[in-house]
Write a protein that holds these residues in place. Sequence first.
Motif, PDB file in Angstrom:
ATOM      1  N   ASN A 149       0.847  -1.196   0.000  1.00  0.00           N
ATOM      2  CA  ASN A 149       0.000   0.000   0.000  1.00  0.00           C
ATOM      3  C   ASN A 149       0.878   1.239   0.000  1.00  0.00           C
ATOM      4  O   ASN A 149       2.092   1.154   0.182  1.00  0.00           O
ATOM      5  N   VAL A 150       0.243   2.368  -0.220  1.00  0.00           N
ATOM      6  CA  VAL A 150       0.919   3.661  -0.160  1.00  0.00           C
ATOM      7  C   VAL A 150       0.303   4.416   1.014  1.00  0.00           C
ATOM      8  O   VAL A 150      -0.921   4.508   1.127  1.00  0.00           O
ATOM      9  N   ALA A 151       1.148   4.941   1.879  1.00  0.00           N
ATOM     10  CA  ALA A 151       0.684   5.606   3.093  1.00  0.00           C
ATOM     11  C   ALA A 151       1.159   7.051   3.134  1.00  0.00           C
ATOM     12  O   ALA A 151       2.138   7.423   2.473  1.00  0.00           O
ATOM     13  N   LEU A 152       0.466   7.829   3.922  1.00  0.00           N
ATOM     14  CA  LEU A 152       0.874   9.204   4.218  1.00  0.00           C
ATOM     15  C   LEU A 152       0.236   9.586   5.540  1.00  0.00           C
ATOM     16  O   LEU A 152      -0.604   8.861   6.072  1.00  0.00           O
ATOM     17  N   SER A 153       0.665  10.702   6.080  1.00  0.00           N
ATOM     18  CA  SER A 153       0.081  11.154   7.340  1.00  0.00           C
ATOM     19  C   SER A 153      -0.074  12.669   7.295  1.00  0.00           C
ATOM     20  O   SER A 153       0.588  13.355   6.515  1.00  0.00           O
ATOM     21  N   TYR A 154      -0.963  13.158   8.158  1.00  0.00           N
ATOM     22  CA  TYR A 154      -1.220  14.601   8.204  1.00  0.00           C
ATOM     23  C   TYR A 154      -1.774  14.954   9.572  1.00  0.00           C
ATOM     24  O   TYR A 154      -2.302  14.106  10.303  1.00  0.00           O
ATOM     25  N   ALA A 155      -1.638  16.212   9.924  1.00  0.00           N
ATOM     26  CA  ALA A 155      -2.158  16.709  11.199  1.00  0.00           C
ATOM     27  C   ALA A 155      -3.674  16.560  11.208  1.00  0.00           C
ATOM     28  O   ALA A 155      -4.333  16.856  10.206  1.00  0.00           O
ATOM     29  N   PRO A 156      -4.236  16.101  12.325  1.00  0.00           N
ATOM     30  CA  PRO A 156      -5.689  15.896  12.382  1.00  0.00           C
ATOM     31  C   PRO A 156      -6.494  17.156  12.063  1.00  0.00           C
ATOM     32  O   PRO A 156      -7.587  17.072  11.511  1.00  0.00           O
ATOM     33  N   GLU A 157      -5.946  18.318  12.376  1.00  0.00           N
ATOM     34  CA  GLU A 157      -6.675  19.565  12.135  1.00  0.00           C
ATOM     35  C   GLU A 157      -6.471  20.121  10.726  1.00  0.00           C
ATOM     36  O   GLU A 157      -7.015  21.180  10.386  1.00  0.00           O
ATOM     37  N   ASN A 158      -5.729  19.416   9.889  1.00  0.00           N
ATOM     38  CA  ASN A 158      -5.488  19.867   8.521  1.00  0.00           C
ATOM     39  C   ASN A 158      -6.593  19.344   7.601  1.00  0.00           C
ATOM     40  O   ASN A 158      -6.446  18.353   6.903  1.00  0.00           O
ATOM     41  N   GLY A 159      -7.719  20.047   7.637  1.00  0.00           N
ATOM     42  CA  GLY A 159      -8.884  19.628   6.876  1.00  0.00           C
ATOM     43  C   GLY A 159      -8.670  19.589   5.378  1.00  0.00           C
ATOM     44  O   GLY A 159      -9.227  18.737   4.684  1.00  0.00           O
ATOM     45  N   ALA A 160      -7.859  20.500   4.853  1.00  0.00           N
ATOM     46  CA  ALA A 160      -7.613  20.520   3.408  1.00  0.00           C
ATOM     47  C   ALA A 160      -6.866  19.260   2.977  1.00  0.00           C
ATOM     48  O   ALA A 160      -7.206  18.648   1.960  1.00  0.00           O
ATOM     49  N   ALA A 161      -5.856  18.857   3.753  1.00  0.00           N
ATOM     50  CA  ALA A 161      -5.113  17.631   3.428  1.00  0.00           C
ATOM     51  C   ALA A 161      -6.031  16.419   3.541  1.00  0.00           C
ATOM     52  O   ALA A 161      -6.055  15.555   2.659  1.00  0.00           O
TER      53      ALA A 161
END
Length: 145
Positions: A106-118
């Motif tokens: 799989n391909v994974a990524l992560s982002y800040a929970p409050e980053n709604g645009a991401a």
Amino acid sequence: MIISLEPVTKDNWRACAALAVRPDQRDFVNDVSYYLCLCHYGDLWRPLAVVHDGEVVGFCMWAVDDDRSRWIGGVVVDAARQRAGIGRALVTALRERLAAEPDCPNVALSYAPENGAARALYASLGFVETGEVDDGEVVARWTAP
């Protein structure tokens, strides 16, 4: 939107380092110079310049995890070039490139929970939040159909 993902070289690293996001995005990404150092001095991440019409307009990096999953990180689109589809094209192109590698589960990524645009962008591209948290960030994964 047609972009290309190109190696960061002695000829384009300065253009990568000069990229900047909008002030309201600075809490969600590091400066590209930090990512370049992480790629150069670490042993995990590999950098790519995002090029459109011969100009560096973004940056990203990728890695292979212990479980063979491919990770997308350090996604930056210059503030002056946002809202043109570059981020979507970047993530799509890199996702397809990484998923095509042998033994990629799989391909994974992560982002800040409050980053709604991401969150919205990645969900629209088929990334599904897994419940995992990595360094305080929400992890989402995409698996080829």
